[in-house]
Design an enzyme around this catalytic site. Structure first.
Site, PDB file in Angstrom:
ATOM      1  N   LYS A  35       0.835  -1.212   0.000  1.00 38.24           N
ATOM      2  CA  LYS A  35       0.000   0.000   0.000  1.00 38.24           C
ATOM      3  C   LYS A  35       0.864   1.255   0.000  1.00 38.24           C
ATOM      4  O   LYS A  35       0.571   2.233  -0.691  1.00 38.24           O
ATOM      5  CB  LYS A  35      -0.944   0.005   1.209  1.00 38.24           C
ATOM      6  CG  LYS A  35      -2.069  -0.995   1.069  1.00 38.24           C
ATOM      7  CD  LYS A  35      -3.080  -0.851   2.178  1.00 38.24           C
ATOM      8  CE  LYS A  35      -4.203  -1.869   1.995  1.00 38.24           C
ATOM      9  NZ  LYS A  35      -5.085  -1.956   3.153  1.00 38.24           N
ATOM     10  N   GLU A 152     -12.726  13.923  14.008  1.00 44.18           N
ATOM     11  CA  GLU A 152     -12.919  14.276  12.603  1.00 44.18           C
ATOM     12  C   GLU A 152     -14.397  14.128  12.241  1.00 44.18           C
ATOM     13  O   GLU A 152     -15.057  13.221  12.722  1.00 44.18           O
ATOM     14  CB  GLU A 152     -12.059  13.288  11.790  1.00 44.18           C
ATOM     15  CG  GLU A 152     -12.045  13.519  10.337  1.00 44.18           C
ATOM     16  CD  GLU A 152     -11.657  14.927   9.995  1.00 44.18           C
ATOM     17  OE1 GLU A 152     -10.544  15.349  10.351  1.00 44.18           O
ATOM     18  OE2 GLU A 152     -12.475  15.633   9.374  1.00 44.18           O
ATOM     19  N   LEU A 154     -15.487  14.475   8.793  1.00 41.79           N
ATOM     20  CA  LEU A 154     -15.643  14.416   7.334  1.00 41.79           C
ATOM     21  C   LEU A 154     -16.513  13.223   6.934  1.00 41.79           C
ATOM     22  O   LEU A 154     -16.554  12.203   7.606  1.00 41.79           O
ATOM     23  CB  LEU A 154     -14.276  14.347   6.643  1.00 41.79           C
ATOM     24  CG  LEU A 154     -13.312  13.188   6.916  1.00 41.79           C
ATOM     25  CD1 LEU A 154     -13.646  11.961   6.105  1.00 41.79           C
ATOM     26  CD2 LEU A 154     -11.899  13.641   6.605  1.00 41.79           C
ATOM     27  N   LYS A 205     -17.630  13.458  19.479  1.00 37.14           N
ATOM     28  CA  LYS A 205     -17.601  12.627  18.262  1.00 37.14           C
ATOM     29  C   LYS A 205     -18.696  11.556  18.301  1.00 37.14           C
ATOM     30  O   LYS A 205     -19.464  11.390  17.354  1.00 37.14           O
ATOM     31  CB  LYS A 205     -16.215  11.981  18.140  1.00 37.14           C
ATOM     32  CG  LYS A 205     -16.100  10.956  17.050  1.00 37.14           C
ATOM     33  CD  LYS A 205     -16.208  11.581  15.677  1.00 37.14           C
ATOM     34  CE  LYS A 205     -16.320  10.508  14.602  1.00 37.14           C
ATOM     35  NZ  LYS A 205     -16.224  11.042  13.264  1.00 37.14           N
ATOM     36  N   ASN A 209     -22.236  11.287  15.797  1.00 40.12           N
ATOM     37  CA  ASN A 209     -22.626  10.154  14.957  1.00 40.12           C
ATOM     38  C   ASN A 209     -23.891   9.471  15.476  1.00 40.12           C
ATOM     39  O   ASN A 209     -24.728   9.025  14.693  1.00 40.12           O
ATOM     40  CB  ASN A 209     -21.468   9.154  14.835  1.00 40.12           C
ATOM     41  CG  ASN A 209     -20.503   9.577  13.737  1.00 40.12           C
ATOM     42  OD1 ASN A 209     -20.731  10.571  13.043  1.00 40.12           O
ATOM     43  ND2 ASN A 209     -19.421   8.846  13.565  1.00 40.12           N
ATOM     44  N   GLY A 254     -34.957   5.268   4.151  1.00 37.93           N
ATOM     45  CA  GLY A 254     -34.380   4.346   3.165  1.00 37.93           C
ATOM     46  C   GLY A 254     -34.131   2.985   3.765  1.00 37.93           C
ATOM     47  O   GLY A 254     -34.861   2.546   4.659  1.00 37.93           O
ATOM     48  N   GLY A 258     -25.431   2.834   6.862  1.00 37.96           N
ATOM     49  CA  GLY A 258     -24.348   1.852   6.838  1.00 37.96           C
ATOM     50  C   GLY A 258     -23.026   2.577   6.939  1.00 37.96           C
ATOM     51  O   GLY A 258     -22.953   3.703   7.430  1.00 37.96           O
ATOM     52  N   CYS A 261     -18.782   4.032  10.101  1.00 40.06           N
ATOM     53  CA  CYS A 261     -18.803   4.951  11.250  1.00 40.06           C
ATOM     54  C   CYS A 261     -20.098   4.883  12.059  1.00 40.06           C
ATOM     55  O   CYS A 261     -20.076   4.518  13.236  1.00 40.06           O
ATOM     56  CB  CYS A 261     -18.577   6.374  10.755  1.00 40.06           C
ATOM     57  SG  CYS A 261     -17.065   6.506   9.798  1.00 40.06           S
TER      58      CYS A 261
HETATM   59  C1  UGA Z   1     -20.389   9.863   9.002  1.00 44.79           C
HETATM   60  C2  UGA Z   1     -20.673  11.283   9.489  1.00 44.79           C
HETATM   61  O1  UGA Z   1     -21.680  11.881   8.667  1.00 44.79           O
HETATM   62  C3  UGA Z   1     -19.397  12.154   9.454  1.00 44.79           C
HETATM   63  O2  UGA Z   1     -19.672  13.428  10.001  1.00 44.79           O
HETATM   64  C4  UGA Z   1     -18.316  11.447  10.308  1.00 44.79           C
HETATM   65  O3  UGA Z   1     -17.088  12.150  10.259  1.00 44.79           O
HETATM   66  C5  UGA Z   1     -18.080  10.049   9.753  1.00 44.79           C
HETATM   67  O4  UGA Z   1     -19.315   9.301   9.784  1.00 44.79           O
HETATM   68  C6  UGA Z   1     -17.045   9.387  10.623  1.00 44.79           C
HETATM   69  O5  UGA Z   1     -17.319   9.135  11.784  1.00 44.79           O
HETATM   70  O6  UGA Z   1     -15.902   9.228  10.171  1.00 44.79           O
HETATM   71  P1  UGA Z   1     -20.117   8.761   6.577  1.00 44.79           P
HETATM   72  O7  UGA Z   1     -20.058   7.447   7.284  1.00 44.79           O
HETATM   73  O8  UGA Z   1     -19.135   9.054   5.513  1.00 44.79           O
HETATM   74  O9  UGA Z   1     -20.004   9.963   7.628  1.00 44.79           O
HETATM   75  O10 UGA Z   1     -21.554   8.831   5.875  1.00 44.79           O
HETATM   76  P2  UGA Z   1     -22.918   9.616   6.109  1.00 44.79           P
HETATM   77  O11 UGA Z   1     -23.053  10.659   5.074  1.00 44.79           O
HETATM   78  O12 UGA Z   1     -23.069  10.026   7.528  1.00 44.79           O
HETATM   79  O13 UGA Z   1     -23.976   8.468   5.792  1.00 44.79           O
HETATM   80  C7  UGA Z   1     -24.062   7.324   6.631  1.00 44.79           C
HETATM   81  C8  UGA Z   1     -25.192   6.443   6.202  1.00 44.79           C
HETATM   82  O14 UGA Z   1     -26.446   7.042   6.485  1.00 44.79           O
HETATM   83  C9  UGA Z   1     -25.223   6.083   4.723  1.00 44.79           C
HETATM   84  O15 UGA Z   1     -25.492   4.717   4.580  1.00 44.79           O
HETATM   85  C10 UGA Z   1     -26.365   6.918   4.182  1.00 44.79           C
HETATM   86  O16 UGA Z   1     -26.981   6.336   3.062  1.00 44.79           O
HETATM   87  C11 UGA Z   1     -27.305   6.952   5.367  1.00 44.79           C
HETATM   88  N1  UGA Z   1     -28.215   8.102   5.370  1.00 44.79           N
HETATM   89  C12 UGA Z   1     -27.729   9.360   5.467  1.00 44.79           C
HETATM   90  C13 UGA Z   1     -29.593   7.891   5.329  1.00 44.79           C
HETATM   91  O17 UGA Z   1     -30.060   6.734   5.241  1.00 44.79           O
HETATM   92  N2  UGA Z   1     -30.429   8.968   5.381  1.00 44.79           N
HETATM   93  C14 UGA Z   1     -29.955  10.243   5.471  1.00 44.79           C
HETATM   94  O18 UGA Z   1     -30.777  11.178   5.529  1.00 44.79           O
HETATM   95  C15 UGA Z   1     -28.574  10.434   5.503  1.00 44.79           C
END
Ligand code: UGA
Length: 433
Positions: A35, A152, A154, A205, A209, A254, A258, A261
């Protein structure tokens, strides 16, 4: 400044590239030779929009360096970030093995002078204090070390934008030297600053989440009522969300949340609750609704498919990533295989990772049209933009039966009726042809 990141996943690599881009000298330490060699050549390994370009730019400028060794990087670093994974153990607890393992190596390589060690990995309350004790135990006598928690926020798929424009930068520490160094490093980054203690930073944090997971599960919970009563979940949530105290953002119903995080952090917070003697029924409910959301879609497929040859659009846990960790697709596919389904799949970025799990149990396609040929139903599990205005007439012609299960509500039921599909979505009346 010279900084080091231990770990080159979504958090480590993206943040490292962003700080290198500001002109800092950045080391990234990994533990897999293959990697590190790929990263040195400008291959980010993970799929994240814009990351390859940012990595290659900073490699060219000689500002980012990849290595397996702690020897060169740690002694010359002002700040060392721990950004390794904290996956769930079987009992839901966050595994801290990698965090402590790398902390020990950092400690042993600290030099004379001051270094700030900042933990970006998501860790339970109290972990940073344990890291502090470990570093003090293993460091050379003439080395001065301060610890901080810098969680974090993001999102995968938006990681570079989020790193540059977070809503807030959290710096948790009991040391002014650490707080000052991190405040200076984050100077070019937008967002409000929250300077706090270690335990509060750690809990911020998890709370973030868990709250995001709660919003999603709440929306899904209401969708169950809609399906039983004929109410329309989008109308309900849009109206409720007009109340500024509630809002509509991050409440899309939905197949559930997943990724690496939200599920992991909800599980870890529940486990911490058990250890602390806190009744966790609230979070148990959030987790349970998420599981029910996946099962709800699965049951619709089992009940309404006319035969067992089906296709799937979307495998990743969300769009704009290749990540399938804890993705609803993995659960749905596993269950459908158990029920004897023959499944063809299509995704814009997740196929390679999916092959690692399912190998030849699935048929993989490179076209959203070819995948539906002769299938008796199409299941949508990720809302990639590419599906939203796809040629549905063509899709219908290729399919054996015009039947769609939409786990992300990407189409209007009325439009699907006009297009001649039977259409099952989440929390909305089904369209039956
Ligand atoms: C999440 C958090 O949003 C970030 O702020 C955090 O930094 C990150 O975890 C982490 O801990 O590192 P992420 O896992 O990239 O980010 O994705 P999200 O955008 O939070 O989505 C998570 C899941 O929720 C996805 O499966 C998405 O499809 C679902 N989701 C999201 C829904 O089903 N409905 C929504 O309205 C929004």
């Amino acid at each position: 400044m010279t900084i080091t990141f231990i770990g080159h996943g979504y958090v480590g690599l993206v943040t490292a590239c962003v700080f290198a881009d500001f002109g800092n000298k950045v080391w990234v330490i990994g533990h897999t030779k293959e990697k590190i060699e790929r990263l040195k050549k400008g291959d980010p390994i993970i799929y994240e929009p814009g990351l390859k370009e940012l990595l290659q730019k900073n490699l060219k400028e000689n500002r980012i360096h990849f290595t397996l060794d702690y020897e060169n990087a740690i002694p010359e670093s002002d700040i060392v970030f721990i950004a390794v994974g904290t996956p769930s153990k079987k009992n839901g607890e966050a595994s801290l093995d990698s965090v402590f393992e790398v902390a020990e190596k950092i400690g042993k390589h600290l030099k004379k002078g001051t270094t700030v060690v900042s933990c970006k990995s998501t860790v339970p309350m109290g972990t940073n204090n344990k890291l502090k004790a470990l570093l003090f135990r293993v460091k050379p006598k003439n080395a001065e070390v301060f610890i901080a928690s810098c969680p974090e926020f993001l999102r995968e798929g938006n990681a570079i934008y989020d790193t540059l424009n977070p809503d807030r930068v959290i710096i948790g520490s009991d040391s002014k030297k650490a707080t000052d160094a991190l405040t200076e490093l984050h100077r070019p980054i937008n967002g409000k600053r929250v300077i706090t203690d270690l335990a509060s930073a750690e809990l911020i944090k998890y709370t973030s989440n868990a709250m995001l997971a709660t919003k999603i599960s709440f929306a899904n919970f209401i969708s169950f009522y809609c399906e039983k009563t004929g109410a329309d979940v989008e109308t309900v949530l849009n109206a409720v969300g007009l109340d500024k105290r509630i809002g509509r953002i991050f409440m899309d119903p939905g197949v559930g949340y997943g990724g690496s995080c939200l599920p992991k952090d909800v599980r870890a917070l529940i486990k911490m609750g058990h250890t602390l003697g806190i009744d966790t029924q609230f979070l148990d409910g959030v987790k349970s609704v998420n599981e029910q959301s996946r099962k709800n879609l699965l049951n619709k497929i089992l009940k309404h498919t006319r035969d067992k040859t089906i296709s799937i659009w979307g495998l990743t846990f969300k769009p704009n990533t290749d990540d399938i960790r804890d993705a609803p697709s993995v659960f749905v596919i596993q269950e459908l295989l158990k029920h004897g389904y023959t499944i063809s799949v299509y995704d814009l970025a997740g196929i390679a990772n999916m092959r690692k799990i399912f190998a030849d149990q699935l048929t993989y396609h490179v076209s959203p049209y070819e995948v539906v040929r002769n299938s008796s139903a199409l299941v949508i599990l990720t809302e990639w933009n590419d599906f939203k205005q796809i040629d549905l007439k063509k899709v219908k012609k290729l399919m054996r039966y015009p039947l769609i299960f939409d786990g992300r509500n990407i189409y209007e039921p009325k439009m699907m009726k006009e297009a001649g599909f039977s259409y099952f979505s989440v929390g909305r009346k089904p369209i039956l042809k």
